[in-house]
Design an enzyme around this catalytic site. Structure first.
Site, short mmCIF file in Angstrom:
data_model
loop_
_atom_site.label_atom_id
_atom_site.label_comp_id
_atom_site.label_asym_id
_atom_site.label_seq_id
_atom_site.Cartn_x
_atom_site.Cartn_y
_atom_site.Cartn_z
N CYS A 68 0.83 -1.21 0.00
CA CYS A 68 0.00 0.00 0.00
C CYS A 68 0.86 1.26 0.00
CB CYS A 68 -0.95 -0.02 1.19
SG CYS A 68 -0.11 -0.28 2.77
N HIS A 76 -1.58 0.79 7.43
CA HIS A 76 -2.02 0.87 6.03
C HIS A 76 -1.83 2.30 5.53
CE1 HIS A 76 -4.30 0.05 2.43
NE2 HIS A 76 -5.13 1.03 2.70
#
Length: 1394
Positions: free
Chosen positions: A212, A515
């Protein structure tokens, strides 16, 4: 059921309560009779809804091979119409209603349900009441369902802005997965959803696993017009570089796909492959700012000698001044550094309050600090230490300004990394004019400067930063600022220093993992978008403000602890300059090479789409074939659903390579169950039927397989009908004691045993009247079928079965079945395994120590004594016991001993052997067998001619050889262990059947040998599995009566030399052994004695696994039940373990050698043995095998924990009483320069090493014996051996594993020198055992001054040295994989690393 009833009643009660509560409230305010009727009507509706049954619908999406594993679950009222069902499914699956069909999933009828019907679910055949109704979501008219738009539906009806619908700002983490996620459990998400572009017009990036952070940076670069346009203008030259490893080319391809692709998301695997990353890198989470630095550096390297060579510097590089000014004379020294980003501190070190905004953090960044007191600055002009002011000034801001918010910090209280979630605001437009250098009042004659931008490009240094200053601590003086100083300080107008925010990279999570996603403003339309991996959606300015972090409370010290973990981490601003602000290149304005690339990628995408369509209509099923030459073959048949059975048969015919072997018309495809080896049905008359219809549609997996069946031209295919069972019939011949290969017979479950016998008689030609049928229901579960009128179903027949039949005139059928010859033959057949046994080679070096079995004459049956090279073994405290040979010989002559088999224990069978080549124990009395074939013939002749041999017919039965094909092909495939272990027959043993005493290798016959240890083997109470001996895996060979456990049973054993096909060890002796796997290891070893040439106590058995790793089998009382056909066994000479003994590996400790741990020998220690006794037996072994002639008073044994030397074992210590010992134990042997000084357990042996800072060298290890744990005593001893005065002596404990290596460049600062403690056994030392490493030094000794070149050279040498020893240059308890981009396509393995 009770729970469901309770929930229903509770629901009704709440409904009633709610109704009457509302009625009472309304009655108080409005006493209208009509309203009461309305409420009563509502109450009835609620009651009806609560009582209405519901239909549970489970829908499988079979429109694509990628979505076939997805399930949608709906629990709807039974009155729901079919049209409403379609609407609910469309909403949940994310499809447009009317573009798909629903069909029953548990029937052959694939006709879809009417999507416009108003019939209720109950009227349409749905079963309510908790029963599951299986449906399949299918395509409509061969077209794939259309994907519903992200913003359709509720936005219009609700009246809300579309940007507030179905958007997300936070991460969509996968369930149960820490770190960043690439797969989301959104109810409307499916693989098909990434095949169509988002309504935003932008394309997402697929998360490989934890990439990510990469996706966020790539999307930011793509949305930067200046970077994207410059990348498009670069042209790739394929003849100069491989496109796979070209980073700019793969970025160019990715950007083209992001701009032109019709997919919702695309993969980044080609980009990461160009980085030189493998699949493991996808599971490594890294810092996005670190990736930005590394990627920019890689692009600069790749763009050398091109127009884009200076692109990164032009866009992202700024300049700042690092200065120090004397407060007395005004003299200033400075240097210029370059930077690519500005790191901003969230919370100052030691402060209780965080900065509230980016402007506040920038002001703190350039705030100077005063150097006073002990930190005074030495002024060159004043020639003394003076108070000074040190700080940073910005000289130039880049076009693209990158700000890193330093949210990751280190908590020195908990010694863990933490994330600071404090609130920090940032403006949409940032005015940087207050932070530019405006001072212009310094005299040029009082300044000095160094332009270090070339050295420190891409980095900036401040007191708030964790980075150190440049390695050059000295600043060049005397370089004056002439006219250039004024041009350097020319200020831009304020309007030209206004920056516009366009990218916010957000981190959600903690310091351990999380994330990343990016919020980016498009310069085309000014709209903000969230780029969250494959999801792209519109967001608003309010969503950006949510990334400030923090909570609604005050900005106190603990505010971050309760704040949101989702906050901004990197900010990117663009300078507002109309003359420089670029727009994105339109497709029509692309350079020619980009247009060609677009066309190439478009064709590739169309090809991928066509391939997906083919796969969506392709049936993939396992295919088997019994090839006439290659035996059973397996493959996967991929056939289009519209292809006919005839066409599929032709494809399978070519796939199985039957051309030229069998004619095509002699082949057919039949439905097959490979697990049960069952032919389910054949397809007569359906040759033109499509395969999709025959197989029940296109599925990801099938519950059955296909078999390509063949026949001879003169044969006719037998039809297979559903409902039949298949039976493999083996014909047993009692006279020859053989079992024939199976014959397949098909029968029905409702047939009786009598009818079944008639069927077998027709297939085999046997007589049905005298036929005995035995069913093997599962592994070794034999059942005689003797009830004539009983059906096959009642007898336990299933889809695939195995029976043995016998029809003879012998009287064997008159005895009970378990006593019959038939049962014994089947029992032997079911339990016999085939093993490959490798015998030890005769080594010339040990020939003198071995005794050969020799033939005295052609008709001689006596083993003569060979060379007597035997000597007393090192394990002299345990006499060798061979009484079991005498007993075995006598029992075999009588031929009448049976007993229950020993069942296998759950405990481990093996001890791991790390050095198999060191296993030979040359001090044992060793023997080598003569030729195997010759010896086997002699044993058979002896057994046949023996006067004491039994005349029982079973002897003949036991001697019959069984073919290899029977062993390999007739064995049941079940893995269930045999439960029938109660019956055995002594006549199955073919070895050791001599009529007289066996002449042993040491010249004694078997009648004359006794064992002094045997009487001690079971003294006292009987030990359990919790004892040390049982845990060590050294079970006794003898039972409680003193008899050999191997004598308790006699099971089948037959050995023969390997054939050329079997001998995988060409140069060594190999046996093929057929043995009953219920035999114990002890009995198995006894049967191998004639072939090995030594008694079973003088050789060891090792099991060989697929990777050629060997493990010793040591539990003599356990069976071979864990072995299977064709397992390999290696026999090694050397005395086997007895009860209370442990195999020990001895390593030499060489403290001052580069490799301090050297393997010497394997030996055996026994329980109750003292350390001195073990040394007495070990030293002769070392002298013979290792050529080490040592004195017993000059060696010590000590504990070995991996590579660390531990407790010194004293001579009077007893194993198991004072020293814990276990299987595969390891011990250090240390050679002493003087007699042992360790006499008591209260003493402490410490290894010390002197560090000399003046020479940058470490001295050799010296051992110090302490009488106590006093620090003063340690210092006195160190002062005594080194000559350092006591008051100048400093010491520190070594870190890590022995020898605690550390770089000489780090040892002076990194170790905890001179800890303030009085004893060694407290923190931070914790020296409580022997073997600790202590460094010491003279505090008055000044470190050696090194030039930069000398330091670099020494650093290289230290790195090389520490890599060879397996130690790192820098000590760090945190183990993280560094982020690297490899310009040559991949990492090169360091030759110094294993």
């Amino acid at each position: 059921m009770l729970l469901m009833t309770f929930v229903a009643q509770l629901y009704r009660f709440l409904c009633c309560f709610f109704f009457f509560k509302c009625l009472a409230l309304h009655w108080k305010t409005n006493k209208s009779e009509n309203n009461v009727y309305i409420f009563f009507f509502i109450y009835l509706q609620i009651q009806n809804a609560a009582e209405e049954p519901r239909a549970l619908c489970i829908i499988q999406d079979i429109t694509s091979a990628k979505t076939v594993n997805e399930r949608l679950t709906l629990n709807l009222p039974a009155s729901t119409t079919l049209s409403k069902l379609y609407e609910d499914v469309a909403h949940k699956a994310g499809y447009v209603n009317g573009t798909f069909g629903l069909a029953w999933g548990n029937t052959q009828d694939m006709a879809p349900l009417d999507h416009s019907s108003e019939m209720s679910l109950s009227e349409s055949g749905f079963e309510p009441g908790g029963k599951r109704n299986f449906l399949q979501l299918t395509d409509k008219d061969g077209e794939q369902p259309q994907i519903a738009s992200d913003e359709s539906g509720t936005a219009d009806s609700s009246g809300l802005d579309d940007s507030s619908q179905e958007r997300f700002i936070g991460p969509l983490l996968r369930d149960g997965t820490p770190g960043c996620s690439g797969d989301y459990s959104s109810p409307s998400y499916s693989y098909s959803s990434i095949l169509s572009k988002s309504e935003t017009g932008y394309v997402g990036l697929v998360n490989q696993a934890m990439t990510c952070y990469l996706n966020s940076l790539l999307q930011t670069l793509f949305m930067t017009p200046e970077f994207r346009n410059a990348l498009y203008n670069w042209e790739f030259e394929e003849q100069e570089e491989d496109p796979v490893t070209s980073i700019p080319y793969q970025l160019q391809r990715l950007f083209v796909l992001l701009q032109t692709s019709k997919k919702r998301a695309i993969e980044t695997t080609d980009v990461t492959r160009s980085f030189g990353w493998d699949s493991s890198e996808a599971w490594q989470q890294h810092d996005v700012q670190e990736l930005c630095r590394v990627m920019f550096d890689a692009l600069e390297q790749k763009w050398k000698q091109t127009e884009q060579a200076d692109l990164i510097n032009q866009l992202y590089q700024g300049k700042l001044k690092d200065y120090v000014r004397c407060l007395e004379c005004g003299y200033e020294s400075w240097r210029i550094d370059t930077y690519l980003d500005i790191p901003l501190v969230i919370r100052p070190f030691g402060a209780s309050q965080a900065y509230g905004s980016v402007e506040e953090a920038l002001q703190a960044f350039i705030q100077p600090e005063t150097l006073d007191g002990p930190n005074q600055y030495f002024c060159e002009r004043c020639k003394k230490k003076c108070d000074a002011r040190k700080g940073l000034r910005f000289l130039h801001f880049p076009y693209l300004l990158t700000l890193q918010l330093k949210r990751f910090d280190f908590d020195y209280t908990t010694m863990h990394r933490i994330k600071l979630n404090d609130r920090m605001t940032f403006p949409e437009e940032l005015d940087m004019s207050p932070f530019i250098d405006v001072e212009d009042e310094k005299s040029p004659q009082t300044e000095s400067c160094t332009d270090s931008g070339a050295e420190n490009e891409g980095s900036c240094h401040s007191d708030q930063m964790s980075n150190d200053f440049s390695t050059d601590d000295c600043v060049d003086e005397g370089i004056c600022l002439d006219s250039t100083s004024s041009t350097e300080r020319v200020l831009k107008p304020k309007s030209l220093l206004t920056f516009e925010l366009f990218s916010v990279m957000v981190h959600s999570g903690s310091a351990a993992g999380g994330h990343y996603y990016a919020c980016i403003k498009s310069f085309s339309d000014g709209q903000w978008y969230s780029f969250n991996d494959q999801h792209v959606s519109k967001i608003t300015q309010d969503d950006i403000r949510k990334t400030y972090g923090g909570s609604s409370g005050s900005r106190g010290y603990f505010s971050g602890a309760f704040a949101s973990s989702t906050n901004a981490y990197m900010l990117i601003y663009r300078l507002k300059d109309p003359s420089r602000n670029a727009k994105f290149l339109a497709v029509e304005d692309f350079p020619d090479h980009i247009k060609r690339l677009v066309q190439k990628e478009k064709e590739s995408e169309e090809q991928e789409k066509r391939q997906r369509e083919i796969e969506r209509n392709t049936c993939k099923i396992k295919l088997f074939c019994m090839h006439p030459v290659k035996m059973m073959m397996e493959s996967k048949l991929e056939v289009h659903k519209d292809k006919t059975l005839r066409e599929a048969t032709e494809m399978a015919y070519k796939m199985m390579e039957l051309e030229g072997v069998v004619p095509l018309d002699c082949c057919r495809l039949v439905k097959y169950d490979e697990f049960h080896e069952y032919l389910e049905r054949s397809y007569e008359g359906e040759e033109d039927t499509p395969m999709g219809l025959l197989l029940g549609g296109v599925k990801s997996s099938y519950m059955f397989d296909l078999l390509l069946e063949t026949r001879r031209p003169d044969q006719v295919f037998q039809p297979y009908k559903p409902g039949e069972v298949m039976v493999k019939v083996h014909v047993v011949n009692l006279k020859s004691e053989t079992i024939a290969s199976p014959v397949s017979v098909r029968a029905y479950l409702n047939q009786t045993i009598t009818e079944f016998k008639q069927l077998i008689a027709q297939a085999t030609g046997l007589s049905a009247e005298t036929m005995r049928v035995v069913l093997e229901r599962c592994y070794n579960d034999l059942r005689l079928l003797y009830v004539p009128n009983k059906t096959l179903k009642a007898e336990g027949f299933f889809r695939s079965n195995k029976v043995f039949v016998e029809s003879s005139e012998l009287t064997d059928h008159q005895v009970p079945f378990t006593d019959s010859l038939l049962w014994k033959l089947l029992d032997r057949h079911g339990n016999t395994i085939r093993l490959l046994v490798l015998l030890p080679e005769q080594s010339p070096g040990t020939l003198a120590n071995r005794t050969l079995f020799q033939k005295v004459g052609s008709d001689s049956d006596v083993l003569s004594e060979g060379a007597k090279g035997n000597r007393k073994s090192v394990e002299a405290i345990l006499e060798e016991s061979t009484e079991k040979l005498k007993n075995l010989s006598l029992q075999q002559q009588q031929g009448s001993s049976t007993s229950d088999s020993q069942k296998s224990s759950d405990a481990s069978d093996f001890e791991h052997i790390e050095s198999p080549t060191q296993e030979a124990d040359s001090n044992s009395s060793l023997c080598v067998a003569a030729d195997n074939r010759e010896l086997e013939n002699r044993i058979r002749a002896t057994s046949a001619g023996s006067g004491g041999a039994s005349s029982d017919p079973e002897n003949h039965f036991a001697c019959e050889e069984r073919s290899d094909s029977e062993v390999n092909n007739d064995r049941s495939t079940s893995s269930v262990d045999s439960d029938i272990l109660s019956s055995s027959h002594s006549s199955d043993t073919l070895c050791n059947a001599d009529s007289g005493p066996i002449q042993l290798a040491n010249g004694l016959d078997s009648h004359s040998i006794t064992s002094s240890r045997r009487s001690k083997a079971h003294e006292g109470k009987k030990e359990t599995w919790d004892t040390a001996e049982e845990d060590s895996g050294t079970d006794s060979e003898y039972d409680d009566n003193g008899k050999s456990k191997a004598e308790a049973q006699y099971l089948y054993f037959r050995a023969e030399p390997c054939s050329q096909d079997d001998a995988s060890w060409n140069s060594q002796k190999c046996l093929v052994v057929h043995v009953d796997k219920r035999i114990t290891l002890a009995a198995f070893k006894l049967n191998l004695e004639p072939y090995v040439g030594v008694t079973s106590t003088q050789f060891k058995v090792f099991r060989v696994y697929a990777n050629n790793q060997e493990f010793e089998s040591v539990r003599l009382n356990e069976t071979l039940s864990s072995f299977s056909d064709d397992n390999k066994i290696t026999i090694r000479l050397g005395r086997a373990l007895k009860k209370g003994e442990y195999r020990v590996k001895v390593y030499q400790l060489l403290v001052n050698e580069p490799e301090p741990c050297k393997f010497l020998v394997d030996t055996v220690f026994a329980k109750a043995m003292t350390v001195r006794q073990s040394k007495e037996e070990l030293l002769p072994q070392l002298k013979e095998q290792c050529k080490l002639d040592l004195s017993i008073d000059r060696v010590r044994l000590r504990k070995k924990t991996w590579k660390n030397p531990g407790t010194v074992f004293l001579d009077y210590h007893v194993y198991e009483e004072d020293i814990s010992i276990s299987s595969n134990w390891e011990v250090f042997l240390e050679v002493l320069d003087e007699p042992e000084k360790m006499k008591s357990m209260s003493q402490l042996a410490v290894l010390t090493r002197r560090w000399s800072p003046s020479t940058m060298k470490l001295g050799p290890f010296q051992e110090v014996i302490l009488e106590s744990s006093s620090v003063e005593e340690l210092k006195e001893k160190l002062s005594e051996i080194s000559g350092i005065p006591l008051e100048n002596l400093e010491f520190a404990k070594g870190r890590g594993t022995f020898p605690c290596d550390i770089s000489v460049l780090e040892i002076h600062q990194d170790l905890d020198w001179n800890p303030k403690v009085s004893t060694l056994n407290v923190w931070p030392l914790y020296i409580c055992d022997d073997g600790a490493v202590v460094f010491y030094r003279d505090s008055t000794e000044e470190p050696l001054e090194l030039s930069e070149d000398e330091r670099n050279e020494l650093m290289k040498k230290e790195s090389s040295r520490l890599l060879k020893t397996g130690h790192r240059v820098s000590y760090s308890p945190r183990k993280e994989k560094a982020l690297k981009i490899y310009l040559d396509g991949g990492p090169a393995k360091d030759p110094g690393q294993d």
